[in-house]
Every structure is written in C-alpha cells, then in structure tokens.
Motif scaffolding. Structure first.
Motif, PDB file in Angstrom:
ATOM      1  N   GLU A  25       0.833  -1.197   0.000  1.00 52.20           N
ATOM      2  CA  GLU A  25       0.000   0.000   0.000  1.00 52.20           C
ATOM      3  C   GLU A  25       0.878   1.262   0.000  1.00 52.20           C
ATOM      4  O   GLU A  25       1.506   1.590   0.995  1.00 52.20           O
ATOM      5  N   SER A  26       0.939   1.955  -1.114  1.00 51.05           N
ATOM      6  CA  SER A  26       1.677   3.214  -1.193  1.00 51.05           C
ATOM      7  C   SER A  26       0.704   4.371  -0.990  1.00 51.05           C
ATOM      8  O   SER A  26      -0.513   4.173  -0.912  1.00 51.05           O
ATOM      9  N   ASP A  27       1.234   5.575  -0.927  1.00 51.32           N
ATOM     10  CA  ASP A  27       0.368   6.752  -0.767  1.00 51.32           C
ATOM     11  C   ASP A  27      -0.621   6.858  -1.913  1.00 51.32           C
ATOM     12  O   ASP A  27      -1.773   7.241  -1.719  1.00 51.32           O
ATOM     13  N   ARG A  28      -0.172   6.537  -3.086  1.00 47.63           N
ATOM     14  CA  ARG A  28      -1.038   6.648  -4.246  1.00 47.63           C
ATOM     15  C   ARG A  28      -2.235   5.697  -4.133  1.00 47.63           C
ATOM     16  O   ARG A  28      -3.352   6.062  -4.459  1.00 47.63           O
ATOM     17  N   ILE A  29      -1.999   4.483  -3.657  1.00 45.76           N
ATOM     18  CA  ILE A  29      -3.067   3.497  -3.516  1.00 45.76           C
ATOM     19  C   ILE A  29      -3.946   3.835  -2.309  1.00 45.76           C
ATOM     20  O   ILE A  29      -5.176   3.744  -2.374  1.00 45.76           O
ATOM     21  N   GLN A  30      -3.348   4.250  -1.213  1.00 43.28           N
ATOM     22  CA  GLN A  30      -4.103   4.535   0.012  1.00 43.28           C
ATOM     23  C   GLN A  30      -5.042   5.729  -0.148  1.00 43.28           C
ATOM     24  O   GLN A  30      -6.130   5.757   0.407  1.00 43.28           O
ATOM     25  N   HIS A  31      -4.616   6.737  -0.893  1.00 44.39           N
ATOM     26  CA  HIS A  31      -5.406   7.966  -1.009  1.00 44.39           C
ATOM     27  C   HIS A  31      -6.224   8.019  -2.300  1.00 44.39           C
ATOM     28  O   HIS A  31      -6.636   9.101  -2.725  1.00 44.39           O
ATOM     29  N   TYR A  32      -6.491   6.882  -2.898  1.00 46.87           N
ATOM     30  CA  TYR A  32      -7.281   6.862  -4.128  1.00 46.87           C
ATOM     31  C   TYR A  32      -8.755   7.082  -3.783  1.00 46.87           C
ATOM     32  O   TYR A  32      -9.283   6.528  -2.836  1.00 46.87           O
ATOM     33  N   ASN A  33      -9.399   7.926  -4.582  1.00 41.62           N
ATOM     34  CA  ASN A  33     -10.849   8.090  -4.454  1.00 41.62           C
ATOM     35  C   ASN A  33     -11.421   8.355  -5.847  1.00 41.62           C
ATOM     36  O   ASN A  33     -10.692   8.469  -6.827  1.00 41.62           O
ATOM     37  N   GLU A  34     -12.731   8.476  -5.909  1.00 38.76           N
ATOM     38  CA  GLU A  34     -13.395   8.626  -7.210  1.00 38.76           C
ATOM     39  C   GLU A  34     -13.051   9.954  -7.889  1.00 38.76           C
ATOM     40  O   GLU A  34     -13.116  10.058  -9.105  1.00 38.76           O
ATOM     41  N   ASP A  35     -12.693  10.973  -7.120  1.00 40.93           N
ATOM     42  CA  ASP A  35     -12.299  12.251  -7.730  1.00 40.93           C
ATOM     43  C   ASP A  35     -11.052  12.080  -8.590  1.00 40.93           C
ATOM     44  O   ASP A  35     -10.854  12.808  -9.554  1.00 40.93           O
ATOM     45  N   ASN A  36     -10.211  11.091  -8.202  1.00 47.51           N
ATOM     46  CA  ASN A  36      -9.018  10.817  -9.012  1.00 47.51           C
ATOM     47  C   ASN A  36      -9.406  10.357 -10.403  1.00 47.51           C
ATOM     48  O   ASN A  36      -8.740  10.687 -11.380  1.00 47.51           O
ATOM     49  N   ALA A  37     -10.474   9.575 -10.512  1.00 45.88           N
ATOM     50  CA  ALA A  37     -10.918   9.108 -11.824  1.00 45.88           C
ATOM     51  C   ALA A  37     -11.371  10.287 -12.682  1.00 45.88           C
ATOM     52  O   ALA A  37     -11.063  10.348 -13.877  1.00 45.88           O
ATOM     53  N   LYS A  38     -12.093  11.230 -12.087  1.00 48.98           N
ATOM     54  CA  LYS A  38     -12.525  12.419 -12.838  1.00 48.98           C
ATOM     55  C   LYS A  38     -11.308  13.228 -13.291  1.00 48.98           C
ATOM     56  O   LYS A  38     -11.248  13.709 -14.422  1.00 48.98           O
ATOM     57  N   ARG A  39     -10.352  13.384 -12.363  1.00 52.68           N
ATOM     58  CA  ARG A  39      -9.129  14.121 -12.715  1.00 52.68           C
ATOM     59  C   ARG A  39      -8.357  13.391 -13.815  1.00 52.68           C
ATOM     60  O   ARG A  39      -7.779  13.997 -14.690  1.00 52.68           O
ATOM     61  N   ARG A  40      -8.407  12.057 -13.766  1.00 56.33           N
ATOM     62  CA  ARG A  40      -7.728  11.243 -14.782  1.00 56.33           C
ATOM     63  C   ARG A  40      -8.319  11.512 -16.168  1.00 56.33           C
ATOM     64  O   ARG A  40      -7.600  11.635 -17.146  1.00 56.33           O
TER      65      ARG A  40
END
Length: 128
Positions: free
Chosen positions: A29-44
């Motif tokens: 579990e890295s920071d990137r995986i731990q702090h993933y949320n649905e807003d990341n998908a929109k930003r993606r």
C-alpha cells in the motif's frame, strides 16, 4: 524517473496519459493506492484530454533539440567543392581485417562529373 533531455515528459505519460504504477506499489500500500478516491478518476479523464497537448509540446521540444544538434554539427563541417578534372583521394571505411598501418584512403581519382546533390562521379587511373 527523470524526463528525457529535450522532450520534457516521460514516455509512459506521452503514450498512456498518466503516471506508471509499478507492481510493487500495487502489492504494498503506497500513498497513491491509500489515497485513491473517485475524484481521481474524474481528474484522470481531464488529464487524458491534455495528453495530445503534452505530445505536441514534446514534439516541438524534440524538433528544437534536433535543430540545435544540426546547427552544432554544421558549424564544424568544412564545405569543399571540386571541379571536373581535379584529382582527389577517397576515404576507405575499414571492413574486416584492416591493420593500423594501411592507408585510410584510396586513389587518386579524377572527378568526372559533379552532381547537383553535391556528389561526384570518380574515375580511377584504369578508367573505371
């Protein structure tokens, strides 16, 4: 991973439009995986819209880099021209078992014809 010189973006980002996640980050579990949320998908999806722009910027930087390399090379080139009838030597590229003591040129050759491209037709002493 640092960007390549002259391009400004990482190749993975130019191809896929995002940062690479290595398998170690998925298992641990890295920071990137731990702090993933649905807003990341929109930003993606917003980042994917900008991928073409990033590619275009990288292409412009690459063309500018190639132009600087070309200018640097051409600054050191000494232009020479020969006329029909001049005697010249031809540089021989080493192939196979050539020793240090052999001459790196062949000739003399006579310039028979000058082409527009800057090339020359040569003729040796035997008429070939």
């Amino acid at each position: 991973m640092a960007p390549k010189e002259g391009i400004g973006a990482m190749p993975f980002h130019l191809v896929y439009g995002g940062e690479a996640v290595i398998p170690v980050e998925v298992g641990v579990e890295s920071d990137r995986i731990q702090h993933y949320n649905e807003d990341n998908a929109k930003r993606r999806f917003l980042e994917l819209d900008l991928v073409d722009e990033a590619r275009a910027k990288a292409a412009v930087r690459l063309m500018a880099y190639r132009q600087r390399m070309k200018q640097s090379y051409n600054r050191r080139v000494i232009p020479r021209s020969f006329q029909v009838g001049n005697l010249v030597w031809k540089k021989v590229k080493p192939v196979g078992d050539i020793t240090k003591m052999e001459a790196p040129w062949a000739g003399p050759f006579t310039v028979v014809e000058k082409l527009r491209s800057g090339a020359y037709y040569l003729q040796d002493e035997d008429g070939r």
